[in-house]
Design an enzyme around this catalytic site. Structure first.
Site, mmCIF file in Angstrom:
data_model
loop_
_atom_site.group_PDB
_atom_site.id
_atom_site.type_symbol
_atom_site.label_atom_id
_atom_site.label_comp_id
_atom_site.label_asym_id
_atom_site.label_seq_id
_atom_site.Cartn_x
_atom_site.Cartn_y
_atom_site.Cartn_z
ATOM 1 N N TYR A 57 0.855 -1.192 0.000
ATOM 2 C CA TYR A 57 0.000 0.000 0.000
ATOM 3 C C TYR A 57 0.888 1.237 0.000
ATOM 4 O O TYR A 57 1.505 1.585 0.997
ATOM 5 C CB TYR A 57 -0.931 0.030 1.214
ATOM 6 C CG TYR A 57 -1.873 -1.148 1.315
ATOM 7 C CD1 TYR A 57 -2.213 -1.917 0.198
ATOM 8 C CD2 TYR A 57 -2.439 -1.502 2.539
ATOM 9 C CE1 TYR A 57 -3.075 -2.999 0.303
ATOM 10 C CE2 TYR A 57 -3.310 -2.579 2.649
ATOM 11 C CZ TYR A 57 -3.622 -3.325 1.529
ATOM 12 O OH TYR A 57 -4.474 -4.391 1.647
ATOM 13 N N GLY A 213 -22.829 2.874 -5.575
ATOM 14 C CA GLY A 213 -23.376 2.312 -6.796
ATOM 15 C C GLY A 213 -22.514 2.675 -7.993
ATOM 16 O O GLY A 213 -21.288 2.793 -7.883
#
Length: 339
Positions: A57, A213
């Site tokens: 990361y 979404g």
């Protein structure tokens, strides 16, 4: 705010908060360091004591930032997990699990985190060129030397998990698990339960999909790996957006958000399942903690699952099999011994 309980992760004695904090998003893309340290402190003070990072990361910057956040007495309050095995070079990612690399990676992580011991050390992805017994054999030495306490695997096949566990008890297996990613349920989950291994669910919010979404793609940053995931490609996302709409409708009926409903679904998979949603915003962190109060009946669970069944989701969850447990078996130990 919901109380965050602690429970045993696996059967070797490690106790963690039932929900963790994934620490990739605090550095991808780069963010103000003081704000991310404040986020980690807020998580700890709210009961989230299971921090999950990795040397990839950044690379490296997440471990350094987590290390800074744990200064001033915070280290004793957390269970710290990090990972090794993925190397970013020339735009490509290499997987390594040979003993020399395992040891060097661990020493480097200890230095970046500025700690004496890592609570849970995962092999981030399985090196299919090295027998798993060899990799875990080196991890076992690191346990004996006090550099790590517990061993974990990520995206490992059932066969690999069993072989690894025979060398040294595996405490946790980290897998992608969410409403729209359920390929682990047939083989991996039963194997872990048979062996007493805890299951850590990464990307429990579908890499942001169950938060926003189809709009999630608007938040993708330059170099965002999600741009390559088939599920987020325009031709598939147009279809998949209906999954989010259905989950959102049910969430409205339940009086929670879609992301809380999706996260609650993961929590309801069992007492041995520990989701680690990542976020860089304190408000989102509070929302994730509140998901612990969302209760689902068996009928509601089934309804949710029908919305995001494999037939209703278009596109794979990864862009390459290198990152999936389905292609992670390693050679037999005899091949290494004879080489």
């Amino acid at each position: 705010m919901a109380e965050v309980q602690k429970m045993k992760l696996g059967s070797q004695g490690l106790e963690v908060s039932v929900q963790g904090l994934g620490c990739a998003g605090i550095v991808r893309p780069p963010k103000p360091e003081d704000e991310m340290i404040a986020l980690i402190h807020h998580a700890i003070n709210s009961g989230i004591t299971f921090l999950d990072t990795s040397d990839i990361y950044g690379p490296f910057t997440s471990e350094i930032l987590v290390g800074k956040a744990l200064k001033g007495g915070m280290r004793e309050k957390v269970q710290l997990a990090t990972k090794f095995g993925l190397i970013s070079a020339d735009g490509k990612i290499e997987v390594r699990g040979d003993p020399a690399y395992v040891r060097a990676a661990c020493e480097a992580s200890l230095k970046r985190l500025d700690v004496d011991c890592i609570d849970l050390y995962y092999q981030h992805r399985v090196d299919t060129s090295v027998p798993i017994e060899v990799t875990v054999g080196e991890l076992k030495k690191l346990v004996e030397e006090g550099k790590i306490k517990y061993i974990g695997l990520s995206e490992a096949s059932a066969t690999t998990i069993k072989r690894a566990h025979a060398v040294h008890p595996i405490t946790a297996v980290q897998m992608e698990w969410s409403l729209w990613t359920r390929d682990l349920e047939e083989e991996i989950v039963p194997t872990c339960r048979e062996l007493g291994i805890g299951i850590v669910a990464y990307s429990p919010l579908g890499r942001g999909f169950f938060s926003l979404g189809a709009k999630v793609v608007e938040n993708f940053y330059e170099g965002d790996y999600r741009k390559n995931i088939p599920r987020f490609l325009p031709e598939n996302l147009e279809h998949n957006k209906h999954v989010f709409e259905r989950v959102s409708d049910m969430a409205a009926r339940k009086g929670c958000t879609a992301s809380q409903l999706a996260l609650a679904w993961v929590h309801h998979q069992g007492d041995d399942v520990y989701p680690i949603p990542g976020t860089s915003k304190i408000n989102n962190l509070n929302q994730n903690i509140a998901a612990l109060t969302v209760k689902l009946t068996p009928d509601e669970m089934a309804e949710l699952e029908s919305y995001a069944s494999a037939d209703n989701v278009k596109g794979d969850r990864t862009w390459t099999k290198t990152f999936s447990w389905m292609d992670s078996d390693t050679p037999p130990l005899s091949s290494w011994q004879s080489s």
